[in-house]
Design a protein around this motif. Sequence first.
Motif, PDB file in Angstrom:
ATOM      1  N   LEU A   1      -0.043  -1.344  -4.991  1.00 38.67           N
ATOM      2  CA  LEU A   1      -1.547  -1.930  -5.250  1.00 38.67           C
ATOM      3  C   LEU A   1      -2.406  -0.796  -5.437  1.00 38.67           C
ATOM      4  O   LEU A   1      -2.841  -0.077  -4.672  1.00 38.67           O
ATOM      5  CB  LEU A   1      -1.778  -2.763  -3.790  1.00 38.67           C
ATOM      6  CG  LEU A   1      -2.970  -3.579  -3.623  1.00 38.67           C
ATOM      7  CD1 LEU A   1      -2.912  -4.687  -4.991  1.00 38.67           C
ATOM      8  CD2 LEU A   1      -3.584  -4.017  -2.561  1.00 38.67           C
ATOM      9  N   ASP A   2      -2.818  -0.726  -6.635  1.00 40.50           N
ATOM     10  CA  ASP A   2      -4.040   0.187  -6.961  1.00 40.50           C
ATOM     11  C   ASP A   2      -5.399   0.066  -6.868  1.00 40.50           C
ATOM     12  O   ASP A   2      -5.426  -1.380  -6.417  1.00 40.50           O
ATOM     13  CB  ASP A   2      -3.633   1.103  -8.359  1.00 40.50           C
ATOM     14  CG  ASP A   2      -3.873   0.030  -9.588  1.00 40.50           C
ATOM     15  OD1 ASP A   2      -4.220  -1.182  -9.367  1.00 40.50           O
ATOM     16  OD2 ASP A   2      -3.573   0.425 -10.596  1.00 40.50           O
ATOM     17  N   SER A   3      -6.279   0.499  -7.238  1.00 39.39           N
ATOM     18  CA  SER A   3      -7.580   0.085  -7.168  1.00 39.39           C
ATOM     19  C   SER A   3      -7.965  -1.315  -8.016  1.00 39.39           C
ATOM     20  O   SER A   3      -8.562  -2.221  -7.392  1.00 39.39           O
ATOM     21  CB  SER A   3      -8.729   1.022  -7.356  1.00 39.39           C
ATOM     22  OG  SER A   3      -8.618   1.803  -8.646  1.00 39.39           O
TER      23      SER A   3
ATOM     24  N   GLY B   1       2.692   1.839  -3.285  1.00 37.16           N
ATOM     25  CA  GLY B   1       1.865   2.194  -4.366  1.00 37.16           C
ATOM     26  C   GLY B   1       1.699   1.248  -5.276  1.00 37.16           C
ATOM     27  O   GLY B   1       1.231   1.407  -6.275  1.00 37.16           O
TER      28      GLY B   1
ATOM     29  N   ILE C   1       0.847  -1.227  -0.244  1.00 40.30           N
ATOM     30  CA  ILE C   1       0.089   0.151   0.055  1.00 40.30           C
ATOM     31  C   ILE C   1       0.900   1.370   0.096  1.00 40.30           C
ATOM     32  O   ILE C   1       0.657   2.064  -0.832  1.00 40.30           O
ATOM     33  CB  ILE C   1      -0.911  -0.070   1.048  1.00 40.30           C
ATOM     34  CG1 ILE C   1      -1.878  -1.170   1.328  1.00 40.30           C
ATOM     35  CG2 ILE C   1      -1.498   1.040   1.222  1.00 40.30           C
ATOM     36  CD1 ILE C   1      -2.942  -1.066   0.208  1.00 40.30           C
TER      37      ILE C   1
END
Lengths: 210, 94
Positions: free
Chosen positions: B46-48, B44, B41
């Motif tokens: 893991l995005d949506s 960055g 997290i």
Amino acid sequence: MAKALGDLRFRAPSDHETARLVPALLGWLYEAGNPFYEWFFSELVDGPRTVGGWMLRPSSEVSLSRIELLVDGDVPVGGFVALGGDELLACRRADALALMTSVAREAWGRVEQKATIARELFPPVESDDYYLSKMGVVPERRGRGHGAAIAAEYVEAGVRHGFRRFRLDVWAENSAAIRLYESLGFETIAESTSERAGLTYRAMAYELAG
Amino acid sequence: LTGYAEQIPEPPIHGDIPGRIQDLFFRVLNTEISSPDEDVIESGLLDSLGLIELLSELEHEFGIIADLAELEIDDFRTVASITELVIRAGQTTG
């Protein structure tokens, strides 16, 4: 030259008014998300209802706490939502999780497909970008230059927060909005079309000189 | 005999859960996770979309149904925290 706003001013929503603000702001905010919102939420959830719910979630991209209101006296007439690149990423993750929890598991594949298309439509936002997520004016107050005042305030707010690069995504057919952003110095950095969604969006950016 | 076999309950989640999660990360994110404590997290990674894919893949891979009402972003922070999530969900799903 600063634009005279009369009784108009910008302010953050206060805690006690949050619930009543949702119906007052949802109209322009949802419209600002369109036509993407309408396509994205269709066959999954009730779009306006979902976004209205997200406005009450502090971790959402469209949380009321992130909205800068333009008020006339005490009446909200428009506003904007802007956030830094890292915060945007965190909010979009939280919204994705919220969406997953509100659709049936059988629809997860559909959410995934739509999110994949969304990634194609909207280029990445960098950590040091100040991103204009939404901006709008209530219908009965349009045509009075409020949009220009809001867009200018967004840039000023970014400068106050120490940002030097500004980013937004706009529906390619919204020529009025594109003209407004261009008048502030924004340039188109990419245009992305999704045949499957039937949508074209423009990514625009503006960097402070010096 | 076939009918009988079908009635044998699924075994509880076993094996190398963190290793399987690391493999899954590689499939979903095309990224090697170096340590079970690497914060995806914060980094960055893991995005949506990654989060959506990861959650579906986790349920599929481990045959679990996560309690969505209880899920927090922090559950997806590291391979270690996802392992806990899988074990927790495995207990309630089983």
